[in-house]
Motif scaffolding. Structure first.
Motif, mmCIF file in Angstrom:
data_model
loop_
_atom_site.group_PDB
_atom_site.id
_atom_site.type_symbol
_atom_site.label_atom_id
_atom_site.label_comp_id
_atom_site.label_asym_id
_atom_site.label_seq_id
_atom_site.Cartn_x
_atom_site.Cartn_y
_atom_site.Cartn_z
ATOM 1 N N MET A 1 0.846 -1.197 0.000
ATOM 2 C CA MET A 1 0.000 0.000 0.000
ATOM 3 C C MET A 1 0.877 1.241 0.000
ATOM 4 S SD MET A 1 -2.941 1.360 -0.007
ATOM 5 C CE MET A 1 -3.874 -0.144 0.213
ATOM 6 N N ILE A 2 0.644 2.152 -0.911
ATOM 7 C CA ILE A 2 1.432 3.371 -1.011
ATOM 8 C C ILE A 2 0.900 4.389 -0.017
ATOM 9 C CG2 ILE A 2 2.101 5.276 -2.529
ATOM 10 C CD1 ILE A 2 1.727 3.334 -4.865
ATOM 11 N N ASN A 32 -11.297 6.577 -2.422
ATOM 12 C CA ASN A 32 -11.398 6.770 -3.873
ATOM 13 C C ASN A 32 -10.103 6.379 -4.581
ATOM 14 O OD1 ASN A 32 -14.111 7.776 -4.033
ATOM 15 N ND2 ASN A 32 -13.373 9.646 -3.065
ATOM 16 N N SER A 33 -8.965 6.697 -3.964
ATOM 17 C CA SER A 33 -7.678 6.343 -4.567
ATOM 18 C C SER A 33 -7.143 5.024 -4.035
ATOM 19 C CB SER A 33 -6.653 7.438 -4.297
ATOM 20 O OG SER A 33 -6.314 7.487 -2.914
ATOM 21 N N GLY A 34 -7.636 4.595 -2.864
ATOM 22 C CA GLY A 34 -7.124 3.398 -2.230
ATOM 23 C C GLY A 34 -5.802 3.618 -1.524
ATOM 24 N N LYS A 35 -5.426 4.880 -1.276
ATOM 25 C CA LYS A 35 -4.137 5.201 -0.664
ATOM 26 C C LYS A 35 -4.325 5.905 0.675
ATOM 27 C CE LYS A 35 -2.099 5.600 -5.268
ATOM 28 N NZ LYS A 35 -1.463 6.481 -6.272
ATOM 29 N N TYR A 36 -3.315 5.818 1.508
ATOM 30 C CA TYR A 36 -3.339 6.485 2.798
ATOM 31 C C TYR A 36 -2.820 7.914 2.693
ATOM 32 C CZ TYR A 36 -4.548 2.387 5.556
ATOM 33 O OH TYR A 36 -5.217 1.326 6.108
ATOM 34 N N ASP A 402 -3.652 -1.534 10.290
ATOM 35 C CA ASP A 402 -3.918 -1.298 8.876
ATOM 36 C C ASP A 402 -5.061 -2.191 8.401
ATOM 37 O OD1 ASP A 402 -3.942 -0.954 6.157
ATOM 38 O OD2 ASP A 402 -1.802 -1.329 5.859
ATOM 39 N N PRO A 403 -6.292 -1.656 8.273
ATOM 40 C CA PRO A 403 -7.422 -2.484 7.850
ATOM 41 C C PRO A 403 -7.326 -2.969 6.411
ATOM 42 C CG PRO A 403 -8.075 -0.187 7.955
ATOM 43 C CD PRO A 403 -6.698 -0.263 8.535
#
Length: 427
Positions: A1-2, A32-36, A402-403
């Motif tokens: 995950m970025i 929406n982006s899937g990023k943290y 981190d889910p």
């Protein structure tokens, strides 16, 4: 995950105007982006909506701004369950319901709604309630008389006479002379029911297109409304700006509902390859809401709760078929949302479905998106729920860890924030 840092252009140097609360945490998930996004400072106004998002390492706020410090936590948007029954205690099944007076069910909805909020579900869609208990609960929550999630109510579900959403447990001598509320036969009667439910507060129209598991004298695979009737319901609801949901277990009923323009297909237990192709190809988006966890509870506790063997049999017969259908639909690209059928199982257990969704093909991120971004899209509510973004409600769920790696973290949130206010634990 970025992991992404907040870009400089979004950093606020002073308290944004009209912000009553700022929430800080280690990071939040942009669904929406899937990023943290790291080190957020999420400012929330008096109206409960996010006004801006800055970098907590550099942004400043005044003493008049309430600070919610969630250091060490990961935030995800408030979760959305698109298929619940708040006035349905899971531990009362079959004929045991006759032990209680009519107003009992509305009273149970208050505690069940609170249980869902505690579980991190800040928005729920209630797909059918006796006596419009869901509409009453929504009004009580919105006006400060109860604590609970944002409720999107359906009022009474629509049904054919003798169908899944009709009263099928009682003999003729105990039935009303007229049809039950929500029951209609033929397109025009059902059109009237759409208008009637909306008139009295429904924000979604629920229709029972096929038989069901927990009704009597219906089988899940039976189609109970024609495609013409379903199209009339969808067209009438859409004319009024209201979306539709179809209880549809059987393959033919699923396909009829998709062709008719229904917005979400509930359960979709016996979907076949043609139904999946129709769902993927339809121009107006259609969403599958598949409750693939709750059989764990119903098979373990149903008999003790009074559920009839006829209903437990149907539950056993479709459970694995539905789960296999979930995998196939997801793999084929069907739009999927989170729907638990809470009420069939206890409302505080709904978070357990995330792990089942992952077991049957989703990544943890996709399961989270089903209960946030996707659900908001299916509801037509992208303007206010489903993401941590400016203009949306400040609805947040905090967990440790981190889910997107361990989705089971969402089974027991560390903290829940609704509209910028931390929800105190009810237990």
């Amino acid at each position: 995950m970025i992991r992404l840092a907040i870009v400089a252009s979004t950093i606020a140097l002073a308290t944004p105007a009209h912000s009553a609360t700022v929430v800080t945490a280690d990071r939040y998930l942009d669904v929406n982006s899937g990023k943290y996004v790291e080190h957020p400072a999420i400012f929330i106004g008096d109206d409960g909506r996010i006004t801006s998002i800055g970098d907590a390492r550099t942004v400043r706020w005044g003493a008049d701004v309430r600070h919610v410090d969630l250091r060490g936590k990961t935030l995800v948007p408030g979760l959305i369950d698109i298929h619940v029954h708040l006035d349905s205690p899971a531990d009362i099944g079959g004929y045991r319901g006759l032990e209680f007076t009519d107003s009992f069910w509305a009273a149970t909805a208050v505690g069940n709604g609170r249980a869902m909020l505690d579980a991190g579900f800040t928005t729920v869609r209630n797909v059918g309630a006796s006596f419009r208990n869901d509409i009453g609960l929504k009004q009580a929550i919105d006006n400060g008389y109860a604590v609970g999630p944002r409720v999107i109510p359906a009022g009474h579900a629509l049904s054919a006479t003798g169908g899944h959403c009709d009263q099928t447990f009682l003999p003729p001598s105990m039935q009303k002379a007229e049809k039950e509320e929500g029951v209609g036969d033929g397109a025009e009667e059902l059109r009237h029911q759409v208008r009637r439910q909306r008139k009295f507060g429904a924000e979604v129209i629920k229709v029972c297109a096929t038989g069901g598991v927990f009704s009597r004298n219906t089988e899940p695979g039976q189609q109970q409304l024609s495609e013409e009737e379903l199209r009339t319901i969808a067209d009438e609801a859409h004319q009024w700006g209201v979306r539709t949901a179809a209880h549809a277990h059987g393959a033919e009923g699923i396909k009829a509902a998709i062709r008719a323009g229904i917005d979400t297909i509930e359960h979709a237990s016996l979907v076949d390859a043609e139904g999946i192709r129709l769902a993927v190809a339809r121009k107006r988006p259609v969403w599958f809401s598949m409750d693939i966890y709750n059989t764990e509870y119903t098979q373990a506790e149903g008999k003790k709760n009074g559920v009839l063997e006829e209903n437990l049999r149907k539950d056993r017969e479709i459970a694995q078929v539905q789960r296999d259908g979930f995998r196939a639909a997801h793999k084929a690209g069907v739009r999927m949302v989170f729907g638990s059928d809470a009420g069939v199982m206890p409302h505080d257990q709904v978070g357990r479905q995330f792990a089942t969704m992952v077991t049957y093909g989703m990544t943890p991120l996709e399961a989270i998106q089903a209960a946030t971004r996707n659900a908001a899209q299916a509801l037509g509510r992208e303007h206010d729920v489903g993401a941590i973004a400016v203009g949306r409600y400040g609805d947040l769920v905090a967990v440790t860890g981190d889910p997107t790696q361990n989705v089971r973290l969402l089974e027991g949130p560390d903290a829940v924030v609704k509209g910028g206010t931390v929800v105190p634990r009810s237990q």
